[in-house]
Design an enzyme around this catalytic site. Structure first.
Site, mmCIF file in Angstrom:
data_model
loop_
_atom_site.group_PDB
_atom_site.id
_atom_site.type_symbol
_atom_site.label_atom_id
_atom_site.label_comp_id
_atom_site.label_asym_id
_atom_site.label_seq_id
_atom_site.Cartn_x
_atom_site.Cartn_y
_atom_site.Cartn_z
ATOM 1 N N HIS A 48 4.934 14.762 -5.901
ATOM 2 C CA HIS A 48 4.164 14.092 -4.839
ATOM 3 C C HIS A 48 4.807 12.776 -4.401
ATOM 4 O O HIS A 48 4.371 12.172 -3.425
ATOM 5 C CB HIS A 48 2.716 13.849 -5.286
ATOM 6 C CG HIS A 48 2.529 12.787 -6.318
ATOM 7 N ND1 HIS A 48 2.389 13.068 -7.659
ATOM 8 C CD2 HIS A 48 2.457 11.437 -6.214
ATOM 9 C CE1 HIS A 48 2.222 11.938 -8.335
ATOM 10 N NE2 HIS A 48 2.261 10.936 -7.477
ATOM 11 N N GLY B 185 1.769 4.067 -9.467
ATOM 12 C CA GLY B 185 3.119 3.567 -9.683
ATOM 13 C C GLY B 185 3.733 4.137 -10.943
ATOM 14 O O GLY B 185 4.950 4.160 -11.099
ATOM 15 N N SER C 252 3.425 7.223 -11.623
ATOM 16 C CA SER C 252 3.735 8.606 -11.275
ATOM 17 C C SER C 252 5.207 8.934 -11.483
ATOM 18 O O SER C 252 6.095 8.163 -11.128
ATOM 19 C CB SER C 252 3.397 8.866 -9.807
ATOM 20 O OG SER C 252 2.038 9.128 -9.649
#
Length: 380
Positions: free
Chosen positions: A229, A332, A334
């Protein structure tokens, strides 16, 4: 089909737990070719320290647990192949430091005990539980908005469907519409509100050309893996400079970023205290095992593996096959690394909560990404 359905009301406010492994290394302040130095004592190992802090263990208990979890991974892998259709899932019992393996045939109990694991008789095989979860995946478009996801719970030998408080009946109706037997599914009312974790600065962040920040997962031949993503194929990155060569989201949540020839690919995970953990492989940890996460927003935090094969319904789309943990994370983080012992586990996908109050975080298993793109981990 049975009409009986297990319903549990659980308002989630997860506490932060912990994890760790073998030897830690000092992380250089600048990018050079000097080999990191081994930490001299187990008491100074940041992973063991995190386990003591987050799991309430002594240094000796943390070391014993890591040793037991390493053995459990090998036993689980062997038994899964031997038991085949009678395998009912497994989890690591932290109270007894032992692997628990479910079987659907009493004749297989002694085989499990002989391998050094605790054996329990269960109703559903792992194959049947995963098939039920796949039926929910197939029916995802019919799920009410209140349903936030589902996963296979090997402790309870059930498929758990999480839904907003007061919406258990709607969730139960959805499970029934997907032809999931009432004896197989457990409805859990939960305050979880999962969202993908993106766009906050951190120590090991990388930046997308169109804006936003994420965290590096693991170095692989030619670049690194991260969350899907965070960018689509063709998205450029900086620090390090690279390009998303492949990305899958939703459905999956993994991506491969190719970096330049001038970049030095290291088999390390940043512990955010000047040290790094060396990655030596990617064997899956058992449910119940300790696990740690590294991310550019909140740094280094630990907890335990709660379930595998989690389906999460993000606002941006549904992702299947994630692993559920009680490690905290924030936007962040991720794409950042999940590691158990010295074994790479996956890349942070999303979750709910934060690192002040705790929460639930999901990760994309790394082996799926490696297989999808034909990649090899950089290991030490």
């Amino acid at each position: 089909m049975s009409s009986k359905r297990r319903v549990t009301v659980r308002m989630t406010a997860a506490a932060v737990l912990a994890a760790g492994t073998a030897v830690a290394f000092s992380l250089p302040a600048t990018a050079d070719t000097t080999a990191p130095q081994a930490t001299p004592a187990a008491e100074a190992d940041p992973m063991l320290q995190a386990m003591q802090r987050d799991l309430g263990l002594t240094a000796a208990q943390a070391e014993q647990r890591l040793h037991a979890e390493t053995e459990a991974r090998e036993v689980e892998r062997s038994l899964r192949g031997q038991l085949r259709d009678t395998f009912g899932g497994s989890y690591f019992d932290t109270a007894q430091n032992t692997l628990v393996v479910g079987v659907t045939d009493a004749a297989a109990l002694d085989e499990v005990r002989g391998a050094g694991a605790k054996a329990v008789l269960v109703d559903q095989s792992a194959t049947e539980l995963n098939a039920a979860a796949e039926r929910l995946d197939d029916a995802e478009s019919r799920a009410p908005e209140s349903v936030t996801g589902w996963y296979v719970d090997t402790r309870d030998n059930a498929v758990v469907v999480t839904t907003a408080p007061g919406t258990a009946e709607a969730a139960s109706d959805f499970a029934a519409s997907a032809d999931v037997d009432g004896d197989t599914v457990e409805i859990v009312e939960s305050g979880e509100q999962p969202e993908v974790l993106m766009d906050v600065v951190g120590g090991n962040a990388y930046y997308m050309g169109g804006g936003g920040r994420c965290s590096v997962g693991f170095a692989v031949q030619g670049g690194f893996v991260t969350a899907g993503h965070c960018g689509t194929a063709g998205t450029s990155t900086s620090q390090p400079t690279g390009t998303f060569e492949g990305s899958s989201f939703p459905g999956d949540d993994y991506a491969f970023v190719a970096t330049g020839s001038g970049d030095t690919l290291r088999p390390w995970v940043n512990l955010y205290d000047g040290n790094a953990r060396v990655v030596s492989g990617s064997s899956e940890a058992a449910v119940g095992a300790s696990i740690c996460r590294s991310g550019s927003t909140t740094g280094w935090h630990c907890g335990t593996v709660e379930a595998k094969n989690q389906t999460v319904r993000y606002a941006e789309g549904t992702v299947t096959g994630l692993t559920r943990t009680n490690v905290c994370a924030e936007p962040g983080d991720s794409g950042g690394s999940f590691i158990s012992g010295n074994q790479a586990q996956g890349m942070t996908s999303g979750g709910s909560g934060n690192c002040s109050t705790g929460g639930t975080t999901y990760f994309q298993p790394v082996n799926e990404a490696l297989s999808a793109y034909g990649l090899s981990l950089i290991t030490g």
